[in-house]
Design a protein around this motif. Structure first.
Motif, PDB file in Angstrom:
ATOM      1  N   LYS A 100     -11.033  35.243  -1.005  1.00 59.96           N
ATOM      2  CA  LYS A 100     -11.700  35.269   0.294  1.00 59.96           C
ATOM      3  C   LYS A 100     -10.721  35.076   1.439  1.00 59.96           C
ATOM      4  O   LYS A 100     -10.871  35.668   2.513  1.00 59.96           O
ATOM      5  N   GLU A 101      -9.702  34.238   1.214  1.00 64.51           N
ATOM      6  CA  GLU A 101      -8.731  33.990   2.273  1.00 64.51           C
ATOM      7  C   GLU A 101      -7.956  35.263   2.614  1.00 64.51           C
ATOM      8  O   GLU A 101      -7.741  35.577   3.788  1.00 64.51           O
ATOM      9  N   ALA A 102      -7.533  35.997   1.584  1.00 65.37           N
ATOM     10  CA  ALA A 102      -6.807  37.249   1.825  1.00 65.37           C
ATOM     11  C   ALA A 102      -7.715  38.279   2.489  1.00 65.37           C
ATOM     12  O   ALA A 102      -7.288  39.031   3.373  1.00 65.37           O
ATOM     13  N   PHE A 103      -8.967  38.315   2.067  1.00 71.13           N
ATOM     14  CA  PHE A 103      -9.943  39.238   2.650  1.00 71.13           C
ATOM     15  C   PHE A 103     -10.123  38.957   4.137  1.00 71.13           C
ATOM     16  O   PHE A 103     -10.051  39.858   4.975  1.00 71.13           O
ATOM     17  N   GLU A 104     -10.337  37.697   4.471  1.00 64.27           N
ATOM     18  CA  GLU A 104     -10.566  37.325   5.872  1.00 64.27           C
ATOM     19  C   GLU A 104      -9.307  37.513   6.708  1.00 64.27           C
ATOM     20  O   GLU A 104      -9.378  37.891   7.885  1.00 64.27           O
ATOM     21  N   ALA A 105      -8.151  37.247   6.115  1.00 67.89           N
ATOM     22  CA  ALA A 105      -6.895  37.310   6.863  1.00 67.89           C
ATOM     23  C   ALA A 105      -6.373  38.731   7.038  1.00 67.89           C
ATOM     24  O   ALA A 105      -5.513  38.977   7.896  1.00 67.89           O
ATOM     25  N   SER A 106      -6.879  39.667   6.238  1.00 69.39           N
ATOM     26  CA  SER A 106      -6.402  41.042   6.314  1.00 69.39           C
ATOM     27  C   SER A 106      -6.622  41.618   7.707  1.00 69.39           C
ATOM     28  O   SER A 106      -7.663  41.423   8.334  1.00 69.39           O
ATOM     29  N   GLY A 107      -5.640  42.380   8.169  1.00 70.98           N
ATOM     30  CA  GLY A 107      -5.773  43.049   9.456  1.00 70.98           C
ATOM     31  C   GLY A 107      -6.621  44.308   9.386  1.00 70.98           C
ATOM     32  O   GLY A 107      -6.858  44.952  10.412  1.00 70.98           O
ATOM     33  N   GLN A 108      -7.078  44.661   8.196  1.00 74.08           N
ATOM     34  CA  GLN A 108      -7.922  45.846   8.035  1.00 74.08           C
ATOM     35  C   GLN A 108      -9.341  45.566   8.517  1.00 74.08           C
ATOM     36  O   GLN A 108      -9.920  44.516   8.221  1.00 74.08           O
ATOM     37  N   ARG A 109      -9.914  46.522   9.232  1.00 69.15           N
ATOM     38  CA  ARG A 109     -11.339  46.448   9.550  1.00 69.15           C
ATOM     39  C   ARG A 109     -12.116  46.799   8.283  1.00 69.15           C
ATOM     40  O   ARG A 109     -11.734  47.705   7.546  1.00 69.15           O
TER      41      ARG A 109
END
Length: 285
Positions: A100-109
């Motif tokens: 979840k952390e990587a998902f939220e932190a991703s710069g991808q919309r």
């Protein structure tokens, strides 16, 4: 990061093709700045944005026979063939952890497309804007009759494919000139007319929601019109389409692990084969 839109069609367990494509993208460092997934495509998109190679494949291959994941028993216990409490609970927390952390932190919309039950229209939930993306993705995947309606921010939703099976126009409206589609049906596939028995079931189940019922009845014609337009836009170089090279024999609720793995490998090989053309498309001004 690649400036462009990635649009992911649904298809339940046919998403093994999509997961194969996305795993190759991740291995090649191909990270699209915008991802919009519908139904099972939204679940594939989550693991893509979190950067977890093999996660979607492992879930479907290892848990397709787990009654907590998919079973008729869930219909009696949860009023849903797929148990989203398990999928976004124990499965994502412990068994095949979702980062979840990587998902939220991703710069991808990241957007998940769902169908509003009251209006029968598509609505789009975006990471960082929607207060509950897990609920939004659950809604995007919730097929009528075999799933109950999902509440997202106080409103009821069902599967995004009921109203918007392939949201390439949304990507274009959002300003993306490079749009890549990953489809789960071969070129030339068209839906046949809805059978009378299926129509009557929908009429009984969705009768209190006339606008949603009308949207569902229009599924075959809408899908086929979109396929015609996709072919035209692809020929004009305005879309890049990745699809299975041959008709898919995997069913929506396939239980044969061998067939599922073969479809995943087909997705991988198709992505590898198309990488040179995809790179040329993305780099062409």
């Amino acid at each position: 990061m690649t400036e462009g839109a990635l649009v992911l069609e649904g298809g339940s367990l046919r998403c093994l093709f999509t997961s194969g494509v996305l795993d190759v993208f991740m291995e090649q460092g191909l990270r699209f700045s915008y991802v919009n997934g519908v139904s099972a495509g939204s679940m594939c998109g989550m693991s893509y944005v979190s950067g977890q190679i093999g996660r979607t494949r492992d879930i479907n291959l290892n848990y397709v026979h787990d009654k907590r994941y998919i079973s008729l028993g869930n219909m009696f216990r949860k009023r849903a063939l797929f148990d989203f409490d398990f999928i976004f609970g124990e499965l994502s927390d412990d068994l095949v952890p979702f980062d979840k952390e990587a998902f939220e932190a991703s710069g991808q919309r990241f957007l998940a497309t769902a169908t509003r039950c009251r209006t029968g229209k598509p609505e789009y939930f975006e990471k960082g804007v929607c207060s509950d993306m897990m609920a939004a993705v659950s809604a995007s995947c919730s097929l009528p009759i075999v799933s109950h309606m999902i509440t997202v921010e106080g409103k009821k939703y069902l599967d995004g494919g009921l109203s918007m099976p392939i949201p390439y126009k949304k990507a274009m409206e959002d300003g993306y000139e490079k749009v890549v589609l990953v489809l789960t049906r071969h070129h030339g596939y068209r839906k046949g007319p809805m059978k009378d028995v299926k129509r009557k079931i929908y009429e009984k189940y969705l009768g209190p929601l006339p606008e949603l019922l009308e949207a569902v009845k229009e599924i075959p014609d809408r899908y086929n019109r979109m396929q015609e337009e996709i072919d035209e836009l692809e020929a004009a170089g305005k879309l890049f389409v990745i699809r299975p090279p041959v008709p898919v024999t995997v069913s929506r609720f396939e239980r044969d692990r061998g067939k599922l793995m073969a479809l995943y490998e087909e997705g991988r090989q198709t992505a590898v084969d198309m990488l040179p053309k995809l790179t040329a498309y993305l780099n062409h001004s």
